[in-house]
Design an enzyme around this catalytic site. Structure first.
Site, PDB file in Angstrom:
ATOM      1  N   SER A 107       5.430  -3.333  -1.826  1.00 37.97           N
ATOM      2  CA  SER A 107       4.933  -2.740  -3.054  1.00 37.97           C
ATOM      3  C   SER A 107       4.982  -3.781  -4.167  1.00 37.97           C
ATOM      4  CB  SER A 107       5.790  -1.524  -3.427  1.00 37.97           C
ATOM      5  OG  SER A 107       5.354  -0.966  -4.639  1.00 37.97           O
ATOM      6  N   GLY A 108       3.854  -3.980  -4.844  1.00 34.02           N
ATOM      7  CA  GLY A 108       3.778  -4.987  -5.905  1.00 34.02           C
ATOM      8  C   GLY A 108       3.243  -6.326  -5.454  1.00 34.02           C
ATOM      9  N   THR A 112      -3.594  -3.379  -3.614  1.00 34.73           N
ATOM     10  CA  THR A 112      -4.690  -2.624  -4.244  1.00 34.73           C
ATOM     11  C   THR A 112      -5.738  -3.559  -4.829  1.00 34.73           C
ATOM     12  OG1 THR A 112      -3.198  -0.789  -4.749  1.00 34.73           O
ATOM     13  CG2 THR A 112      -5.247  -0.910  -5.998  1.00 34.73           C
ATOM     14  N   ASN A 157       6.089  -2.365  -9.367  1.00 38.13           N
ATOM     15  CA  ASN A 157       4.648  -2.497  -9.548  1.00 38.13           C
ATOM     16  C   ASN A 157       4.196  -1.525 -10.629  1.00 38.13           C
ATOM     17  OD1 ASN A 157       1.941  -2.949  -9.307  1.00 38.13           O
ATOM     18  ND2 ASN A 157       1.766  -2.359  -7.164  1.00 38.13           N
ATOM     19  N   SER A 160       1.310   1.008  -8.649  1.00 34.76           N
ATOM     20  CA  SER A 160       1.653   1.128  -7.237  1.00 34.76           C
ATOM     21  C   SER A 160       0.931   2.318  -6.607  1.00 34.76           C
ATOM     22  CB  SER A 160       3.165   1.299  -7.077  1.00 34.76           C
ATOM     23  OG  SER A 160       3.504   1.485  -5.719  1.00 34.76           O
ATOM     24  N   SER A 161       0.309   2.096  -5.447  1.00 33.39           N
ATOM     25  CA  SER A 161      -0.345   3.187  -4.721  1.00 33.39           C
ATOM     26  C   SER A 161       0.730   4.068  -4.099  1.00 33.39           C
ATOM     27  CB  SER A 161      -1.265   2.628  -3.631  1.00 33.39           C
ATOM     28  OG  SER A 161      -2.282   1.833  -4.191  1.00 33.39           O
ATOM     29  N   GLY A 381       3.140  -0.409   0.871  1.00 37.06           N
ATOM     30  CA  GLY A 381       3.854  -1.459   1.579  1.00 37.06           C
ATOM     31  C   GLY A 381       5.245  -1.021   1.993  1.00 37.06           C
ATOM     32  N   GLU A 383       9.018  -0.432   1.995  1.00 39.16           N
ATOM     33  CA  GLU A 383       9.848  -0.144   0.826  1.00 39.16           C
ATOM     34  C   GLU A 383      11.323  -0.103   1.208  1.00 39.16           C
ATOM     35  OE1 GLU A 383       8.408   3.425  -0.966  1.00 39.16           O
ATOM     36  OE2 GLU A 383       6.672   2.442  -1.883  1.00 39.16           O
TER      37      GLU A 383
END
Length: 995
Positions: A107-108, A112, A157, A160-161, A381, A383
């Site tokens: 994540s980050g 995306t 992020n 973040s999605s 992603g 985590e």
């Protein structure tokens, strides 16, 4: 702009990790750091792209870059995400192979943004047209809508999605997009009711409150103040770099482009407002439906069109149906809060699913024929948080499956290429995470299966009983750890609490807290709430809660969240395995979300769990580098005389000749069916070093030839220019002489005379032939020859004895023969006119003006005045008083604005007694209007009298006076040139005004 022909040109570090030498984890990290420091954020591992998040804008995503990578070989230019997107698109368009692009990472790490870049590149390079552009715009504008409702700010992020997205973009036979289908996976709906510290809810809540108009908020019964809503955390409500108001306008515009009707947009916003209102409903033991602000419940019911009493009862009671019996139980406060939050989560997650379905309706392909498909996977992603719960468990399970398919497809692709090219394959050891996937998804004793079993088991079941079951079944598994497992080494491990279990994932160990696993997996929404929602007059609510229809009561227990997700992941994996994979491995350089910071330990950890080193080793197991024969021969042909500059035969034979000439060991390369395979990177770098040296020699040769050509071209240009200039000058000179000759009428007579004498000599020659018996040399003593010699002597003597260039010179050479009289006279006239013209051409403007005045004086006084000849040699001075220098006339000088043309001391004669009074006379460019010269009298050759009459403004005569001066000729001349009306001297009237 410099043109590159290979990623090996001007490479910073190593552009392809397969060529890294030596290959160690330290050298791998150092190469990433070196390229990152030089803004090279993309690096290859074969056909895999490693993407480092720069956390800032870079000038490498411009339309010019798109054109640079369009229709180029994958290894032709520097590593870039556009190269992968172009390779995938061309394979789909030209070879009819379905493609998928898998974007993975923490994540980050920029997943995306990477998916947006891929989609924007494909949209830029595919076809054009009104319908195609509409489809492309709808596909691209679906991103802002889904990001607003499915993305949130986390500690790692800012965008973040919080859901997984897989988009299949469909293309026709020409490669033009015709539609798409979006699949979403596991929205993190628990975020709706609670956010971890330092994070915030989904973007749409903040965008709505910040960007909606006052009128819209009034209709939705909302306030802009975030602090008035319990579901919105305040510590991270405002994010630097995020303009929620502007983003809300972007979302509204995107929804309009995708195809949402205005009433649909309003319905969506009403549901978002209803979720916010739900969070403010509070319960008390004595009154479960009356909170500190009953208006929120009332306003929510008004938004959704629900009777308040119906919703109050749904929050107060729960009805359980078993066969034909219905049992109604009263909810306590904690159960009421659970029901409220469950309704908020379900309402939002179902709204999100409806949005995806609605977007799919707009962007789906209209024709039913088979289409080419490119899939783009942008999923959360891996985590590892301080507090990991059911959501992190599911997310990490999905990443395990993606890692598994990455390993399988990478190895499969590598082996298939060696088989296609008839190259011997060497197996390599690597970690296969199938054992971890089996631990989670096994249908008999997998963690998800045991979780479902506990949720369905009758009796008292809790999160702790679930953990006990895990300890019993998975205790001996090498990737499972817990405090109460049979493995005694964990009994003293205080980093592992009793209510947690740990899994050794491919990305590292993750500690999961079992609290909430059962509830989140059940994902139960009381049937009373579903039925209450179905009774709403809001048309969208009825679509979101179809199970609330009393006519379609289903007593079957709905599938658990874990079961649904496992089924979705299985479908996704089967979908991906039918397509040709392309990989983008995203890496974040630091945890601060700051540019130009490279944290070695963080990157090292990601490189390890993403399996990038294993990926390089798999790629290098057989041969590190491979290239098709044609580009290989084109790149290295200058190293061999037989292949340079052109090879006439098949390209493979040319490469064989080249490698034989370079004496490369046969163990270092192998010939495939369409490619050459090089085993060791050192061999490739040796070829590159030789190529660079050869290029330097070729550059020197090209420079030499070019400089010679340039100098020769410049010389020829100067030569042609000189010829042109000379021709034009000769033309100009001839025409000038011709014009001068035309002005002299007697030139024709001279020419006629000369021609006549010439023709006469010709006749004499015919009448008196050469005396054959004489002693004279033949041809030298005939009359014609003697005439010719005389004429030649005359012209040569004339050239030698030419008089001076002075126009007043009267001398001229005598003519030796009478027959030259006419020519002699005409030549003298021509010469005189020519030297006069030459003399005049040297005049300056001032000198020309002096001669013009003298010429005018001549016209007035010549042969009319006795003293005129003596005045010719005297220059006209004009200012004899030196007014500007003489202090005596300082006042007069300051009163004059123009240049003084005439100033002289004259004698004023009294007509009554004849006395003479000296007085100054000055004249500035003309006589003032009140003066006009009348007539003058002269009594002697030396003394000059000038008589003036004075007139008033009305024309009446005021009087007159008589002046005498020694500079009469200059005065009269200047008066005439500057406009005096009349002057009479010696009784000779001269009308000046007619000039």
């Amino acid at each position: 702009m410099e043109v590159k022909t290979s990623l090996l040109d001007n490479m910073i570090g190593v552009g392809d990790m397969v060529l890294l030498e030596p290959l160690t984890e330290d050298s791998f990290i150092e190469n990433l750091r070196n390229r990152f420091d030089h803004n090279e954020i993309y690096t290859y591992i074969g056909s895999v792209v490693i993407s480092m998040n720069p956390y800032r804008s870079l000038p490498i995503f411009t339309p010019e870059k798109v054109e640079e990578y369009r229709n180029r070989n994958f290894y032709e230019l520097s590593p870039h995400i556009y190269a992968l997107a172009d390779e995938a698109y061309r394979s789909l368009r030209d070879q009819d192979k379905d493609q998928c692009i898998l974007i993975t990472g923490e994540s980050g790490a920029g997943k995306t943004e990477a998916s947006k870049l891929v989609m924007s590149y494909v949209a830029a390079v595919c076809g054009k047209g009104q319908e195609v552009n509409k489809v492309k715009e709808q596909l691209l504008q679906s991103n802002p809508v889904l990001e607003a409702f499915g993305n949130a700010k986390t500690v790692r992020n800012d965008n973040s999605s919080r859901f997984g997205k897989y988009m299949d973009i469909e293309f026709d036979f020409k490669g033009d997009p015709v539609g798409g289908v979006i699949s979403n996976y596991l929205l993190e709906k628990s975020r709706v009711v609670k956010q971890p510290r330092g994070e915030r809810n989904f973007h749409i809540f903040y965008q709505l409150l910040s960007g909606a108009s006052d009128d819209t908020l009034r209709k939705l019964k909302l306030d802009r103040d975030f602090s008035k809503y319990n579901y919105l955390s305040l510590d991270s409500a405002n994010v630097n770099g995020l303009d929620d108001a502007a983003n809300f306008r972007t979302v509204r515009n995107a929804m309009q482009i995708v195809g949402f009707m205005e009433d649909e947009v309003q319905s969506v916003l009403e549901l978002v407002a209803a979720v916010l209102k739900l969070g403010n409903i509070e319960f008390k033991p004595e009154s479960r439906s009356n909170g500190y602000d009953e208006s929120h419940l009332k306003e929510m019911c008004e938004l959704l069109g629900i009777e308040q009493s119906v919703l109050e009862r749904a929050f107060s009671y729960r009805t359980v149906e078993a066969k034909l019996e219905k049992v109604s139980t009263t909810l306590n406060v904690s159960q009421a809060y659970y029901a409220r939050d469950a309704l908020a989560k379900n309402l939002y997650s179902r709204l999100f699913s409806w949005l995806v379905t609605r977007i799919n309706e707009s962007i789906k392909a209209q024709s039913k024929t088979r289409h080419k498909v490119m899939g783009v996977l942008d999923i959360y992603g891996f985590e590892i948080f301080e507090d990991n719960s059911f959501e992190q468990f599911i997310i990490n399970y999905c990443n395990e499956k993606l890692q598994q398919i990455f390993i399988e497809l990478t190895l499969r692709e590598e082996q298939e290429e060696y088989i296609r090219e008839d190259i011997e394959w060497t197996n390599i050891e690597y970690f296969n995470n199938a054992v971890i996937c089996d631990l989670i998804e096994n249908n008999q004793n997998g963690i998800l299966a045991m979780l479902d079993e506990e949720c369905l088991r009758p009796g008292t079941v809790t999160d702790i009983t679930f953990l006990d079951k895990l300890n019993t079944v998975c205790a001996e598994h090498q990737h499972f750890e817990s405090r109460l497992s049979k493995n005694s080494k964990f009994l003293t491990d205080h980093s592992l609490p009793h209510s947690c279990f740990r899994i050794q994932h491919y990305a590292g160990k993750v500690l999961y807290r079992v609290e909430g696993f059962m509830d989140k997996n059940n994902d139960l929404l009381y049937r009373d709430l579903s039925q209450a929602m179905y009774k709403a007059n809001h048309k969208l609510i009825k679509q979101l809660f179809p199970e609330g229809n009393p006519a379609k009561v289903n007593l079957k227990r709905p599938p658990t969240a874990g079961f649904q997700f496992k089924h979705s992941v299985g479908t996704l994996m089967r979908n991906l395995q039918t397509k040709n994979p392309n990989y983008i491995r995203c890496v974040k350089p630091n945890d601060k979300k700051a540019p130009r910071i490279f944290t070695d330990s963080l990157v090292r950890h990601q490189v390890a769990y993403l399996g990038l080193m294993e990926n390089v080793r798999v790629r290098r197991a057989g041969y590190a580098y491979r290239q098709a024969y044609e580009p290989c021969l084109e790149r290295y042909k200058m190293l061999c005389k037989q292949t340079w500059p052109h090879w006439k035969g098949p390209t493979r034979e040319g490469v064989e000749v080249l490698m034989a000439d370079l004496q490369v060991s046969t163990e270092e390369f192998a010939y495939g069916n369409s490619k050459i395979f090089i085993r060791n990177p050192r061999t490739l770098f040796s070829l590159e070093e030789k190529r660079r040296g050869c290029l330097e020699n070729l550059a020197a040769l090209i420079q030499k030839i070019y400089r010679g050509w340039k100098c020769r071209t410049h010389f020829l240009l100067l030569k042609r220019s000189q010829v042109v200039v000379a021709a034009w000058y000769r033309r100009y000179a001839a025409r000038k002489i011709l014009r001068e000759l035309k002005h002299q009428k007697r030139c024709e007579e001279a020419a006629t005379t000369i021609a006549a004498y010439w023709h006469g000599t010709q006749v004499l020659t015919q009448q008196h032939p050469l005396d054959q018996g004489g002693t004279t040399t033949p041809g030298t003593d005939t009359p014609s020859c003697r005439l010719f010699n005389n004429m030649q002597k005359y012209f040569l003597g004339l050239k030698r004895d030419l008089p001076s260039m002075s126009p007043i010179g009267g001398s001229w050479p005598t003519r030796p023969y009478r027959f030259l009289d006419t020519a002699h006279t005409e030549l003298r006239s021509i010469f005189h006119h020519w030297r006069c013209k030459k003399y005049r051409s040297r005049f300056t403007d001032e000198r020309k003006a002096v001669f013009e005045e003298k010429l005018q004086a001549s016209e007035i006084f010549k042969d009319k005045k006795a003293l005129y000849p003596s005045s010719v040699g005297q220059p006209f001075r004009g200012d004899y008083l030196e007014i500007s220098k003489n202090p005596k006339y300082q006042k007069l000088s300051s009163a004059m604005d123009e240049k003084v043309l005439l100033a002289d001391m004259v004698n004023k004669i009294n007509r009554a007694n004849g006395k003479v009074i000296p007085a100054p006379l000055s004249h500035e460019h003309g006589i003032p209007p009140e003066y006009s010269g009348d007539k003058g009298e002269n009594t002697s050759p030396e003394t000059i009298y000038i008589y003036f009459s004075i007139q008033g403004s009305a024309g009446a005569t005021k009087g007159d006076f008589l002046l005498s001066s020694e500079h009469l000729i200059e005065i009269i001349t200047k008066l005439r040139r500057t406009g005096a009306t009349a002057v009479n001297h010696n009784h000779l009237d001269i009308d000046i005004s007619d000039e």
